[in-house]
Design a protein around this motif. Structure first.
Motif, short mmCIF file in Angstrom:
data_model
loop_
_atom_site.label_atom_id
_atom_site.label_comp_id
_atom_site.label_asym_id
_atom_site.label_seq_id
_atom_site.Cartn_x
_atom_site.Cartn_y
_atom_site.Cartn_z
N SER A 75 6.03 1.94 -4.52
CA SER A 75 6.69 3.18 -4.95
C SER A 75 5.65 4.17 -5.49
CB SER A 75 7.78 2.91 -5.98
OG SER A 75 7.25 2.33 -7.13
N PHE A 76 4.61 3.67 -6.15
CA PHE A 76 3.54 4.55 -6.64
C PHE A 76 2.77 5.12 -5.45
CE2 PHE A 76 -0.73 5.33 -8.47
CZ PHE A 76 -0.36 6.28 -9.41
N HIS A 77 2.54 4.30 -4.44
CA HIS A 77 1.84 4.75 -3.22
C HIS A 77 2.63 5.89 -2.58
CE1 HIS A 77 -1.08 4.09 0.02
NE2 HIS A 77 -0.08 4.35 0.84
N ARG A 78 3.96 5.74 -2.50
CA ARG A 78 4.80 6.80 -1.93
C ARG A 78 4.72 8.07 -2.79
NH1 ARG A 78 8.03 2.34 -0.76
NH2 ARG A 78 9.21 2.57 -2.69
N LYS A 79 4.67 7.90 -4.11
CA LYS A 79 4.57 9.05 -5.02
C LYS A 79 3.28 9.82 -4.77
CE LYS A 79 4.47 10.30 -9.91
NZ LYS A 79 4.58 9.82 -11.29
N VAL A 80 2.18 9.11 -4.59
CA VAL A 80 0.90 9.77 -4.33
C VAL A 80 0.97 10.58 -3.03
CG1 VAL A 80 -1.55 9.39 -3.81
CG2 VAL A 80 -0.45 8.11 -5.65
N PHE A 81 1.56 10.00 -1.99
CA PHE A 81 1.63 10.72 -0.72
C PHE A 81 2.66 11.85 -0.78
CE2 PHE A 81 -1.27 7.62 0.61
CZ PHE A 81 -1.94 8.19 1.68
N ALA A 82 3.68 11.74 -1.61
CA ALA A 82 4.60 12.86 -1.83
C ALA A 82 3.85 13.99 -2.53
CB ALA A 82 5.80 12.41 -2.65
N PHE A 83 2.95 13.63 -3.45
CA PHE A 83 2.13 14.64 -4.13
C PHE A 83 1.22 15.35 -3.13
CE2 PHE A 83 -1.77 15.83 -6.48
CZ PHE A 83 -1.21 16.79 -7.31
N PHE A 84 0.58 14.58 -2.24
CA PHE A 84 -0.25 15.18 -1.19
C PHE A 84 0.59 16.19 -0.39
CE2 PHE A 84 -3.32 11.44 -1.04
CZ PHE A 84 -4.43 12.17 -1.40
N LYS A 85 1.79 15.79 0.01
CA LYS A 85 2.65 16.64 0.83
C LYS A 85 3.05 17.90 0.05
CE LYS A 85 5.32 17.41 4.46
NZ LYS A 85 4.90 18.66 5.09
N PHE A 86 3.38 17.75 -1.23
CA PHE A 86 3.72 18.91 -2.06
C PHE A 86 2.54 19.88 -2.12
CE2 PHE A 86 3.71 20.90 -6.31
CZ PHE A 86 4.84 21.69 -6.17
N CYS A 87 1.36 19.37 -2.36
CA CYS A 87 0.16 20.20 -2.42
C CYS A 87 -0.09 20.87 -1.07
CB CYS A 87 -1.06 19.37 -2.81
SG CYS A 87 -1.03 18.72 -4.48
N PHE A 88 0.04 20.11 -0.01
CA PHE A 88 -0.18 20.62 1.34
C PHE A 88 0.79 21.76 1.66
CE2 PHE A 88 0.95 20.28 5.92
CZ PHE A 88 -0.27 20.65 6.46
N ASP A 89 2.07 21.57 1.33
CA ASP A 89 3.07 22.60 1.59
C ASP A 89 2.77 23.87 0.80
OD1 ASP A 89 4.37 20.92 3.35
OD2 ASP A 89 5.91 20.31 1.90
#
Length: 149
Positions: A44-58
């Motif tokens: 779940s933490f791994h998914r959170k990190v990649f959600a953060f990447f996606k938020f930053c990317f967007d």
């Protein structure tokens, strides 16, 4: 074969899900088997990190850069690697000409332990705050950003 296992009392390992039981029936009781055990990171933490990447990317809006003709997946992968380097998680290598080459450290389960991954996430947030969100005044974006802290 990879089967997720959970350690129970008495040192007994059992499959994490009953779906894996049929794969274990071929093993005989009392026989000797070599098993490689790896502790996995918090998914779940791994998914959170990649959600953060996606938020930053967007927020970064790759369509306004020289990357606009890459497909979105390639843009995202390149962005993720650049942010990882800005966070200080990189390896220095040399190309065939002898020039220095900086490559983002792999964030994969097998290449980074959970504690280092957590430090990396903290550094990613700091790098994003400085390099991506530094001039942001939109309160909606700022509130979404705080949700990742």
């Amino acid at each position: 074969m990879i089967i997720p296992m959970i350690k129970n009392a008495g040192g007994v390992f059992v499959p994490a899900d009953e779906i894996y039981l049929p794969e274990l029936t071929g093993f005989k009781n009392g026989e000797l088997y070599n098993i490689e055990i790896k502790k996995t990171r918090n998914p779940s933490f791994h998914r959170k990190v990649f959600a953060f990447f996606k938020f930053c990317f967007d927020h970064w809006a790759a369509d306004k850069t020289e990357w606009k003709y890459f497909d979105e997946r390639k843009q995202f992968d390149t962005f993720r690697k650049h942010l990882t380097v800005l966070a200080g998680f990189y390896e220095t290598t040399y190309n065939i000409k002898g020039d220095v080459r900086i490559e983002a450290q792999s964030l994969s389960y097998g290449n980074m332990e959970q504690d280092e991954f957590e430090k990396c996430y903290s550094a990613l947030i700091n790098a994003a705050l400085k390099e991506i969100f530094g001039n942001t005044t939109d309160e909606n974006v700022i509130n979404q950003l705080y949700a990742f802290f």
